[in-house]
Design a protein around this motif. Sequence first.
Motif, PDB file in Angstrom:
ATOM      1  N   GLY A  45       1.109  -1.462   0.243  1.00 37.46           N
ATOM      2  CA  GLY A  45      -0.226  -0.087   0.100  1.00 37.46           C
ATOM      3  C   GLY A  45       1.163   1.055   0.036  1.00 37.46           C
ATOM      4  N   LEU A  46       1.662   1.359   0.904  1.00 37.14           N
ATOM      5  CA  LEU A  46       2.742   2.134   0.751  1.00 37.14           C
ATOM      6  C   LEU A  46       3.193   1.963  -0.364  1.00 37.14           C
ATOM      7  CD1 LEU A  46       4.926   4.574   1.776  1.00 37.14           C
ATOM      8  CD2 LEU A  46       6.358   2.842   2.697  1.00 37.14           C
ATOM      9  N   MET A  47       3.929   0.907  -1.687  1.00 35.30           N
ATOM     10  CA  MET A  47       3.932   1.501  -3.052  1.00 35.30           C
ATOM     11  C   MET A  47       3.415   1.912  -4.182  1.00 35.30           C
ATOM     12  SD  MET A  47       5.273  -1.721  -5.883  1.00 35.30           S
ATOM     13  CE  MET A  47       3.459  -2.116  -5.490  1.00 35.30           C
ATOM     14  N   GLU A  48       1.579   1.192  -3.887  1.00 35.30           N
ATOM     15  CA  GLU A  48       1.249   1.764  -4.417  1.00 35.30           C
ATOM     16  C   GLU A  48       0.129   3.612  -3.803  1.00 35.30           C
ATOM     17  OE1 GLU A  48      -0.520  -2.568  -5.962  1.00 35.30           O
ATOM     18  OE2 GLU A  48      -0.962  -1.560  -4.541  1.00 35.30           O
ATOM     19  N   ASN A  49       0.524   4.207  -3.041  1.00 42.29           N
ATOM     20  CA  ASN A  49       0.283   5.400  -2.694  1.00 42.29           C
ATOM     21  C   ASN A  49      -1.585   4.402  -2.266  1.00 42.29           C
ATOM     22  OD1 ASN A  49       0.187   7.485  -1.159  1.00 42.29           O
ATOM     23  ND2 ASN A  49      -0.145   8.782  -3.075  1.00 42.29           N
ATOM     24  N   ARG A  50      -1.892   3.259  -1.409  1.00 41.10           N
ATOM     25  CA  ARG A  50      -2.960   3.360  -1.218  1.00 41.10           C
ATOM     26  C   ARG A  50      -3.549   3.859   0.252  1.00 41.10           C
ATOM     27  NH1 ARG A  50      -4.581  -0.665  -0.477  1.00 41.10           N
ATOM     28  NH2 ARG A  50      -2.982  -2.680  -2.005  1.00 41.10           N
ATOM     29  N   THR A  51      -4.122   5.255   0.680  1.00 29.24           N
ATOM     30  CA  THR A  51      -3.501   5.279   2.271  1.00 29.24           C
ATOM     31  C   THR A  51      -5.479   5.376   3.207  1.00 29.24           C
ATOM     32  OG1 THR A  51      -4.689   7.942   1.568  1.00 29.24           O
ATOM     33  CG2 THR A  51      -2.266   7.226   1.607  1.00 29.24           C
ATOM     34  N   MET A  52      -5.265   5.094   3.935  1.00 24.34           N
ATOM     35  CA  MET A  52      -6.374   5.333   5.118  1.00 24.34           C
ATOM     36  C   MET A  52      -6.449   6.870   5.946  1.00 24.34           C
ATOM     37  SD  MET A  52      -8.123   2.338   7.147  1.00 24.34           S
ATOM     38  CE  MET A  52      -9.611   3.503   8.323  1.00 24.34           C
ATOM     39  N   GLU A  53      -6.838   7.189   5.671  1.00 23.86           N
ATOM     40  CA  GLU A  53      -7.483   8.928   6.886  1.00 23.86           C
ATOM     41  C   GLU A  53      -7.691   8.195   8.079  1.00 23.86           C
ATOM     42  OE1 GLU A  53      -9.656  11.961   6.258  1.00 23.86           O
ATOM     43  OE2 GLU A  53     -11.206  10.600   7.374  1.00 23.86           O
ATOM     44  N   LEU A  54      -6.688   8.448   8.970  1.00 27.09           N
ATOM     45  CA  LEU A  54      -6.554   7.888  10.769  1.00 27.09           C
ATOM     46  C   LEU A  54      -7.034   9.682  11.190  1.00 27.09           C
ATOM     47  CD1 LEU A  54      -3.637   5.809  10.780  1.00 27.09           C
ATOM     48  CD2 LEU A  54      -6.714   4.943  10.613  1.00 27.09           C
ATOM     49  N   GLU A  55      -7.761   9.978  11.432  1.00 26.01           N
ATOM     50  CA  GLU A  55      -8.486  10.624  13.101  1.00 26.01           C
ATOM     51  C   GLU A  55      -9.205  10.121  13.084  1.00 26.01           C
ATOM     52  OE1 GLU A  55      -7.332  14.210   9.912  1.00 26.01           O
ATOM     53  OE2 GLU A  55      -8.303  13.484  11.898  1.00 26.01           O
ATOM     54  N   LYS A  56     -10.211  11.295  14.446  1.00 25.47           N
ATOM     55  CA  LYS A  56     -10.203  10.552  15.783  1.00 25.47           C
ATOM     56  C   LYS A  56     -11.423   9.401  15.573  1.00 25.47           C
ATOM     57  CE  LYS A  56      -8.581  14.510  18.582  1.00 25.47           C
ATOM     58  NZ  LYS A  56      -9.118  14.947  19.246  1.00 25.47           N
ATOM     59  N   GLY A  57     -12.091  10.101  14.486  1.00 33.31           N
ATOM     60  CA  GLY A  57     -13.016   8.471  14.415  1.00 33.31           C
ATOM     61  C   GLY A  57     -12.714   7.161  13.954  1.00 33.31           C
ATOM     62  N   GLN A  58     -11.311   6.986  12.838  1.00 32.88           N
ATOM     63  CA  GLN A  58     -11.546   5.739  12.574  1.00 32.88           C
ATOM     64  C   GLN A  58     -10.720   5.602  13.775  1.00 32.88           C
ATOM     65  OE1 GLN A  58     -10.536   9.171  10.971  1.00 32.88           O
ATOM     66  NE2 GLN A  58     -11.615   8.478   9.449  1.00 32.88           N
ATOM     67  N   LEU A  59      -9.670   5.791  14.720  1.00 30.12           N
ATOM     68  CA  LEU A  59      -9.380   5.351  15.739  1.00 30.12           C
ATOM     69  C   LEU A  59     -10.513   4.784  16.860  1.00 30.12           C
ATOM     70  CD1 LEU A  59      -6.267   7.936  15.684  1.00 30.12           C
ATOM     71  CD2 LEU A  59      -6.180   5.268  15.011  1.00 30.12           C
ATOM     72  N   SER A  60     -11.851   5.148  17.061  1.00 30.62           N
ATOM     73  CA  SER A  60     -12.070   4.690  17.869  1.00 30.62           C
ATOM     74  C   SER A  60     -13.526   3.350  17.696  1.00 30.62           C
ATOM     75  CB  SER A  60     -13.623   6.048  17.883  1.00 30.62           C
ATOM     76  OG  SER A  60     -14.729   5.982  18.675  1.00 30.62           O
ATOM     77  N   GLY A  61     -12.818   2.921  18.586  1.00 32.61           N
ATOM     78  CA  GLY A  61     -13.886   1.775  18.607  1.00 32.61           C
ATOM     79  C   GLY A  61     -13.024   0.668  18.077  1.00 32.61           C
ATOM     80  N   ILE A  62     -11.400   1.342  18.235  1.00 28.47           N
ATOM     81  CA  ILE A  62     -11.147  -0.233  17.478  1.00 28.47           C
ATOM     82  C   ILE A  62     -10.290  -0.948  18.341  1.00 28.47           C
ATOM     83  CG2 ILE A  62     -11.289   1.057  15.336  1.00 28.47           C
ATOM     84  CD1 ILE A  62      -8.065   1.374  15.027  1.00 28.47           C
ATOM     85  N   LEU A  63      -9.767  -0.637  20.072  1.00 29.94           N
ATOM     86  CA  LEU A  63      -9.249  -1.633  20.828  1.00 29.94           C
ATOM     87  C   LEU A  63      -9.046  -2.735  20.518  1.00 29.94           C
ATOM     88  CD1 LEU A  63      -7.241  -1.084  23.522  1.00 29.94           C
ATOM     89  CD2 LEU A  63      -9.387  -0.258  24.851  1.00 29.94           C
ATOM     90  N   THR A  64     -10.611  -3.542  20.572  1.00 31.53           N
ATOM     91  CA  THR A  64     -10.984  -4.580  20.883  1.00 31.53           C
ATOM     92  C   THR A  64     -11.203  -5.431  19.516  1.00 31.53           C
ATOM     93  OG1 THR A  64     -13.213  -4.052  21.113  1.00 31.53           O
ATOM     94  CG2 THR A  64     -12.212  -4.163  22.867  1.00 31.53           C
ATOM     95  N   LEU A  65     -10.676  -5.075  18.973  1.00 32.07           N
ATOM     96  CA  LEU A  65     -11.314  -5.394  16.918  1.00 32.07           C
ATOM     97  C   LEU A  65      -9.556  -6.466  17.029  1.00 32.07           C
ATOM     98  CD1 LEU A  65     -13.664  -4.746  15.562  1.00 32.07           C
ATOM     99  CD2 LEU A  65     -12.157  -3.058  13.957  1.00 32.07           C
ATOM    100  N   GLY A  66     -10.234  -7.537  17.074  1.00 36.40           N
ATOM    101  CA  GLY A  66      -8.890  -8.415  15.668  1.00 36.40           C
ATOM    102  C   GLY A  66      -8.669  -8.185  14.404  1.00 36.40           C
ATOM    103  N   GLY A  67      -7.761  -8.084  14.218  1.00 31.35           N
ATOM    104  CA  GLY A  67      -7.095  -8.007  12.792  1.00 31.35           C
ATOM    105  C   GLY A  67      -6.388  -6.628  12.568  1.00 31.35           C
TER     106      GLY A  67
END
Length: 371
Positions: A45-67
């Motif tokens: 993804g870094l090579m292909e410049n495929r990105t995902m925005e990481l703001e507060k919203g995306q970081l919320s609710g993932i503490l308990t998420l697998g994968g």
Amino acid sequence: MTQHIGILTSGGDSPGLNAAIRGVGKACLSHYGMHIVGFRDGFRGLMENRTMELEKGQLSGILTLGGTILGTSRDKPHKMPVDGQVLDMIETIVASYHANKLDCLVCLGGGGTQKNALRLMQAGLNVVTLPKTIDNDVALTDTTFGFDTALGIATEAIDRLHSTAHSHHRIIVVEIMGHRAGWLALGAGIAGGADVILIPEIPYQVESVAAAIRERSRSGKPFSIVAVAEGAVSQQEHLDRLAALARKKGRKAKDGAREPMPEEAEMVYADRTLNLAKQLELLTGLEARVTILGHLQRGGTPSAADRLLSTRLGTAAADLIHQRHYGVMVAARGEATEPVSLEAVAGQVKTVPPDHTWVESARRVGTNFGD
Ligand code: F6P
């Protein structure tokens, strides 16, 4: 100046990855006011410049998420499959890093990722890594996130397998992940009370295992649990591999060139485990059944210990980035963390010393290691 941080996850997925992304992300964003961007599917993804925005919203609710919310891959920067070829794409990756105006790249991964991160560091990038793998085989860190969760899964599996073993007077051979190091099989074998534990670091003799199982039968326990790591091999296979390696080295020494040797026919782990069960059936007269835990050990929500570890390591990474302290892996050290140089970590595998205290403890309660 606002620091711009990139983050990616590479190698096998593992419980705790999202907790680590959250730890790095929240500390960078909220505590230090940095900007952070995720790259999808590892180094590809870094090579292909495929990105995902990481703001507060995306970081919320993932503490308990697998994968991993970013996705992952096993693609390597210097050996990247592209249109049917395998190419060195480090230059493209460096360009992508600068196009995104990054001050630092955070890589979450196991042993292979530490090596790949070092390659990017040597290409001039600022890199900080975290040690991830259920195998616990990354060097110079007390432990890796993912290991504790997998330990719990494998231990519960062994607990449950006792029912069939005891009821049917059977040998249950349970294959546990760990192709280079036996930490997971050793830990779960002890915690689950396995009668036999076979790990890559202690090549076994199937007759020694059979004798231990026969002895249990004679003492009124006609059932046994054999916990075997994916990478465990018999003494004969171990010797065969050493001989093949010697031939390979000999050829290289003779020809000088890096003559590609035909890849050893790597027996699929499951075949080896099934063969072991068949041999034990023949040698003991007991029925044997095989359970391969596989990717169950990497699935689902991380344990509390892994959530705590991932958060500690992730926030420590943000501290190091704030201090412009690059070129290091954030190692777990007791209740704290410690930056260790990527040069010292890369290429190393933390295997189980045959005289490790865990092995000695298991022997004290009568566990057989096939030796
Ligand atoms: O490295 C972690 C691990 O789970 C090993 O224990 C296992 O042998 C391997 O990954 C499996 O790789 P994959 O998920 O690519 O099949």
